[in-house]
Scaffold this active site. Structure first.
Site, PDB file in Angstrom:
ATOM      1  N   TYR A   1      24.979   6.826 -72.917  1.00 17.98           N
ATOM      2  CA  TYR A   1      24.802   8.109 -73.583  1.00 17.98           C
ATOM      3  C   TYR A   1      25.699   8.181 -74.802  1.00 17.98           C
ATOM      4  CZ  TYR A   1      23.072   9.311 -68.935  1.00 17.98           C
ATOM      5  OH  TYR A   1      22.391   9.329 -67.750  1.00 17.98           O
TER       6      TYR A   1
ATOM      7  N   TYR B   1      26.046  12.882 -63.528  1.00 17.72           N
ATOM      8  CA  TYR B   1      25.915  14.081 -64.365  1.00 17.72           C
ATOM      9  C   TYR B   1      26.952  13.998 -65.473  1.00 17.72           C
ATOM     10  CZ  TYR B   1      23.001  15.914 -60.641  1.00 17.72           C
ATOM     11  OH  TYR B   1      22.004  16.094 -59.704  1.00 17.72           O
TER      12      TYR B   1
ATOM     13  N   ASP C   1      17.414  15.729 -70.271  1.00 20.40           N
ATOM     14  CA  ASP C   1      17.356  17.174 -70.480  1.00 20.40           C
ATOM     15  C   ASP C   1      16.505  17.478 -71.708  1.00 20.40           C
ATOM     16  OD1 ASP C   1      19.055  17.522 -68.342  1.00 20.40           O
ATOM     17  OD2 ASP C   1      20.854  17.581 -69.606  1.00 20.40           O
TER      18      ASP C   1
END
Ligand SMILES: [Zn+2]
Ligand SMILES: [Zn+2]
Length: 414
Positions: A298, A370, A232
């Site tokens: 992440y 996601y 993103d």
């Protein structure tokens, strides 16, 4: 052996066009010499005036319409078209009028099937030799740097220059830049008031910060950025970085100093992006890169709305670890992805810190997970989620990609 009457119907023709009728046989001779050879076999010298009625100058030939006589002109045109490019190999192609080609094949049939060479081969070969003598650039069939296509009806040239492909890894530290250029939606890149005449929605992108130096040095007309997936805009890309291939179209200069350019980019964009491991690759690498997916790690900062304990958080994280979750396409991306429920493996979720309802997590998950929805639950579209497991509303505030686990790569399948 040859039917002279039939041959005469096509006269006059140049020696090359005659020789080409047996162009596929008699190695080592050129078509003009083959033409003379055929004349000898026909023994036409013995009939007064016959040779003169059959054979014309190159420019008056009824088969090629004088095209063979234009080869020196094509050599000049092709050499000139390449002169601005620093290339080490080239190939010539030709577009020839259809009527001419069918006349040629009718003529060649008189002498037998499958013996003749196409005029295009002769034009390509002899123009290629001429250009090579002119420019000292190597003629090459397989994957040359340049292909010059000559449209012989109009004396125009379309030059295709092989793109340069440069692979590397990028890190992104600036959480305001998109991966690729993002044309302004109002003016579609033309430049307007809304985009401050830049044509771009965002002033910079990873692509532009990297490509600008390469464009300047290669004098390319356009650059394309092929990333192995993307993060993103507001996510940093840390660790070893994300593999990408930068494609430079129609470059005039091919011999780039990758190390020097990498250094320049890194110094000019110190806290924003970094490139590493730059090297030249071939076109097939782009598809390979696009089809490679892998687990990713992440680092996320999340806010928790309701009062919760570190024990509850750790328990929830543990229950996600090793679990296959079901994720329905989030509404925020449903305009570009099919509405499906996808199973995704969550390899691990670890609580790094917990303070004032802010939690730092490290998550490793299968490609295509996601992460924001894994945390929030997306109103029940992701099951289970951290929110559902700890019975509190959790929201990702900051998300960074820590690493792409290329050692655990797989084929893309959706
Ligand atoms: Zn001819
Ligand atoms: Zn605009």
């Amino acid at each position: 052996m040859f039917n002279l009457k039939e041959i005469q119907d096509f006269a006059p023709f140049c020696l090359s066009c005659l020789g080409r009728v047996v162009g596929k046989i008699g190695f080592g001779l050129d078509n003009r010499e083959r033409g003379i050879e055929i004349l000898n076999q026909l023994e036409i010298q013995e009939v007064a005036g016959l040779e003169d009625s059959l054979i014309s100058d190159d420019s008056d030939c009824k088969i090629c319409d004088g095209l063979i006589s234009e080869i020196p002109n094509f050599v000049v045109l092709a050499s000139a078209s390449m002169s601005e490019y620093s290339i080490s190999s080239f190939k010539i192609g030709t577009i020839v009028d259809k009527d001419l080609l069918s006349r040629e094949s009718d003529f060649q049939l008189v002498f037998g099937e499958n013996l003749g060479e196409s005029i295009k081969s002769q034009l390509n070969r002899e123009t290629g030799i001429g250009v090579w003598k002119n420019t000292a650039i190597e003629a090459k069939i397989e994957s040359p740097d340049a292909v010059a296509i000559i449209d012989t009806s109009y004396d125009t040239i379309e030059l295709e220059i092989k793109s340069l492909f440069i692979e590397g890894n990028y890190n992104k530290f600036d959480r305001t830049v998109p991966q690729t250029r993002w044309p302004c939606s109002r003016c579609k890149g033309m430049g307007c008031r809304r985009c401050d005449n830049t044509g771009q929605l965002y002033p910079d992108s990873v692509q532009s910060l990297i490509a600008n130096s390469f464009s300047r040095e290669s004098l390319c007309t356009e650059d394309l950025f092929h990333g192995m997936g993307r993060e993103d805009i507001d996510a940093a890309m840390l660790g070893d970085g994300r593999p990408f291939v930068l494609e430079l179209r129609m470059p005039k200069v091919r011999d780039l100093n990758l190390e020097g350019l990498g250094k320049e980019i890194n110094e000019a964009n110190k806290d924003r992006i970094k490139v590493s491991n730059l090297r030249f690759v071939d076109r097939p690498r782009v598809a390979e890169l696009k089809n490679t997916v892998c687990d990713k790690s992440y680092r996320v900062d999340i806010s928790v709305s309701d009062i919760t304990s570190i024990e509850s958080l750790k328990k929830g994280s543990q229950r996600l670890t090793g679990t296959v979750i079901e994720q329905r396409t989030p509404t925020r991306v449903s305009h570009r992805r099919a509405d499906l429920v996808r199973p995704r493996l969550i390899n691990s979720v670890d609580v790094v810190s917990f303070e004032d309802n802010m939690v730092e997590l490290v998550i490793r998950a299968q490609h295509g997970t996601y992460i924001r929805e894994l945390v929030s639950g997306d109103k029940g579209r992701t099951v289970p989620s951290l929110s559902s497991l700890i019975d509190a509303n959790c929201k990702v505030e900051v998300l960074d990609v820590l690493n792409l686990h290329l050692e655990a790569k797989e084929e893309k399948n959706d």
